[in-house]
Design a protein around this motif. Structure first.
Motif, PDB file in Angstrom:
ATOM      1  N   MET A   1      10.640  71.679   2.243  1.00 35.60           N
ATOM      2  CA  MET A   1      10.010  73.007   2.144  1.00 35.60           C
ATOM      3  C   MET A   1       8.590  72.871   1.611  1.00 35.60           C
ATOM      4  N   THR A   2       7.647  73.513   2.286  1.00 37.57           N
ATOM      5  CA  THR A   2       6.261  73.512   1.827  1.00 37.57           C
ATOM      6  C   THR A   2       6.024  74.715   0.930  1.00 37.57           C
ATOM      7  N   HIS A   3       5.596  74.450  -0.285  1.00 38.60           N
ATOM      8  CA  HIS A   3       5.291  75.525  -1.220  1.00 38.60           C
ATOM      9  C   HIS A   3       3.915  76.111  -0.899  1.00 38.60           C
ATOM     10  N   LEU A   4       3.712  77.367  -1.316  1.00 38.05           N
ATOM     11  CA  LEU A   4       2.389  77.963  -1.158  1.00 38.05           C
ATOM     12  C   LEU A   4       1.367  77.150  -1.940  1.00 38.05           C
ATOM     13  N   LEU A   5       1.656  76.914  -3.208  1.00 34.29           N
ATOM     14  CA  LEU A   5       0.800  76.093  -4.067  1.00 34.29           C
ATOM     15  C   LEU A   5       1.664  75.013  -4.696  1.00 34.29           C
ATOM     16  N   LEU A  63      -2.801  73.923  -1.431  1.00 36.74           N
ATOM     17  CA  LEU A  63      -2.467  75.299  -1.070  1.00 36.74           C
ATOM     18  C   LEU A  63      -2.087  75.287   0.405  1.00 36.74           C
ATOM     19  N   GLU A  64      -0.849  75.629   0.699  1.00 38.15           N
ATOM     20  CA  GLU A  64      -0.323  75.573   2.066  1.00 38.15           C
ATOM     21  C   GLU A  64      -0.586  74.212   2.702  1.00 38.15           C
ATOM     22  N   GLY A  65      -0.428  73.168   1.899  1.00 34.05           N
ATOM     23  CA  GLY A  65      -0.586  71.813   2.396  1.00 34.05           C
ATOM     24  C   GLY A  65      -2.015  71.317   2.472  1.00 34.05           C
ATOM     25  N   VAL A  66      -2.995  72.171   2.154  1.00 31.55           N
ATOM     26  CA  VAL A  66      -4.407  71.778   2.205  1.00 31.55           C
ATOM     27  C   VAL A  66      -4.848  71.295   0.821  1.00 31.55           C
ATOM     28  N   ASP A  67      -5.458  70.127   0.766  1.00 31.51           N
ATOM     29  CA  ASP A  67      -5.915  69.523  -0.480  1.00 31.51           C
ATOM     30  C   ASP A  67      -7.028  70.363  -1.101  1.00 31.51           C
ATOM     31  N   LEU A  68      -6.750  70.932  -2.285  1.00 28.24           N
ATOM     32  CA  LEU A  68      -7.756  71.761  -2.959  1.00 28.24           C
ATOM     33  C   LEU A  68      -8.778  70.933  -3.720  1.00 28.24           C
ATOM     34  N   THR A  69      -8.426  69.703  -4.064  1.00 29.57           N
ATOM     35  CA  THR A  69      -9.330  68.917  -4.910  1.00 29.57           C
ATOM     36  C   THR A  69     -10.591  68.491  -4.161  1.00 29.57           C
ATOM     37  N   ALA A  70     -10.554  68.572  -2.838  1.00 25.86           N
ATOM     38  CA  ALA A  70     -11.716  68.193  -2.026  1.00 25.86           C
ATOM     39  C   ALA A  70     -12.624  69.390  -1.735  1.00 25.86           C
ATOM     40  N   LEU A  71     -12.235  70.592  -2.228  1.00 28.94           N
ATOM     41  CA  LEU A  71     -12.976  71.809  -1.905  1.00 28.94           C
ATOM     42  C   LEU A  71     -13.813  72.294  -3.081  1.00 28.94           C
ATOM     43  N   GLN A  75     -15.071  77.545  -1.382  1.00 23.68           N
ATOM     44  CA  GLN A  75     -14.123  77.178  -0.331  1.00 23.68           C
ATOM     45  C   GLN A  75     -12.681  77.466  -0.752  1.00 23.68           C
ATOM     46  N   ILE A  76     -12.382  77.275  -2.025  1.00 26.43           N
ATOM     47  CA  ILE A  76     -11.049  77.604  -2.540  1.00 26.43           C
ATOM     48  C   ILE A  76     -10.826  79.106  -2.460  1.00 26.43           C
ATOM     49  N   ALA A  77     -11.849  79.887  -2.822  1.00 26.62           N
ATOM     50  CA  ALA A  77     -11.739  81.348  -2.707  1.00 26.62           C
ATOM     51  C   ALA A  77     -11.501  81.759  -1.262  1.00 26.62           C
ATOM     52  N   ALA A  78     -12.202  81.121  -0.343  1.00 26.41           N
ATOM     53  CA  ALA A  78     -12.044  81.440   1.074  1.00 26.41           C
ATOM     54  C   ALA A  78     -10.654  81.062   1.591  1.00 26.41           C
ATOM     55  N   ARG A  79     -10.035  80.070   0.966  1.00 35.55           N
ATOM     56  CA  ARG A  79      -8.677  79.678   1.336  1.00 35.55           C
ATOM     57  C   ARG A  79      -7.635  80.675   0.842  1.00 35.55           C
ATOM     58  N   GLY A  80      -8.001  81.455  -0.203  1.00 34.37           N
ATOM     59  CA  GLY A  80      -7.080  82.503  -0.612  1.00 34.37           C
ATOM     60  C   GLY A  80      -6.613  82.492  -2.055  1.00 34.37           C
TER      61      GLY A  80
END
Length: 238
Positions: A1-5, A63-71, A75-80
């Motif tokens: 299961m993929t978590h939101l965060l 966040l939804e499988g996207v690496d936040l540490t590279a943003l 860009q994090i705000a734009a991701r949600g």
């Protein structure tokens, strides 16, 4: 299961000082998750990591499988991810409505607009043209939450909503939480009032000296167990 965060074995540093140690944390779609702990436990540090204010390169945070540490922050705000910060941090030279409109600068599509935010907090429509400095503490908190919602976040971070507010105002604000979640927004709330945190969350984490000392369903955690984790006498979190 993929978590939101999801954070896995997350460490965070201020220079040479380590503030978070191996934090394991997740939020699922539609959940309300409380994060409690004494002053200095690492709660606000964790929120700074989630929003990019404190970079954690090379760590595991997604966040939804996207690496936040590279943003970057925008860009994090734009991701949600959007935050209502401790102390509200409104723009004093702007009106209520102008403060709210700043939240929409991310330009994410979604259910939240001036109309829906003012429906959630009707007093903000009445005070639309009032300078934010002339609002009560509770009204300022509503503006801060409304501004974050205007970004149409997938994940809303609420940092110390009840701080300095009368209990009746805190109750009114927290009564809006189910309506926020009905729109598909997940919530992480940092709260020093343990009873309030338990009452409005599905799950609860306790931080103690930068480490998760307890995690579980809020309805299943006893007051003694939470108190022990809060003050550092808990079993190691499983």
């Amino acid at each position: 299961m993929t978590h939101l965060l999801e954070a896995k074995s997350l460490d965070a540093f201020y220079g040479d000082f380590q503030a978070l140690f191996g934090v394991e944390f997740h939020v699922d779609q539609g959940e309300s998750v409380a994060l409690i702990g004494a002053n200095g436990a690492g709660k606000t540090t964790f929120l700074k990591v989630l929003t990019g204010l404190l970079p954690v390169p090379g760590q595991s945070l997604s966040l939804e499988g996207v690496d936040l540490t590279a943003l970057r922050i925008h860009q994090i705000a734009a991701r949600g991810i959007a935050m209502s910060p401790e102390g509200r941090r409104l723009f004093p030279s702007l009106s209520v409505r102008e403060n709210l409109q700043i939240g929409a600068s991310v330009k994410r599509p979604g259910p939240w607009s001036l109309e829906t935010v003012e429906k959630l907090f009707p007093i903000l429509a009445e005070k639309a043209n009032t300078p934010s400095t002339l609002l009560s503490g509770g009204q300022q908190q509503m503006v801060a939450i409304g501004r974050a919602l205007m970004a149409n976040p997938k994940l809303l971070l609420l940092d110390e909503v009840s701080l300095g507010l009368a209990p009746v105002i805190v109750r009114d604000i927290y009564e809006t939480l189910p309506m926020i979640r009905e729109q598909g927004t997940s919530v992480i709330l940092v709260e020093q009032d343990i009873g309030q945190a338990v009452a409005v969350s599905d799950r609860l984490y306790c931080l103690q000296e930068g480490r998760i000392s307890l995690e579980g369903k809020s309805s299943e955690l006893g007051r003694d167990e939470i108190s022990a984790a809060y003050f550092g006498r808990a079993r190691e979190a499983s």
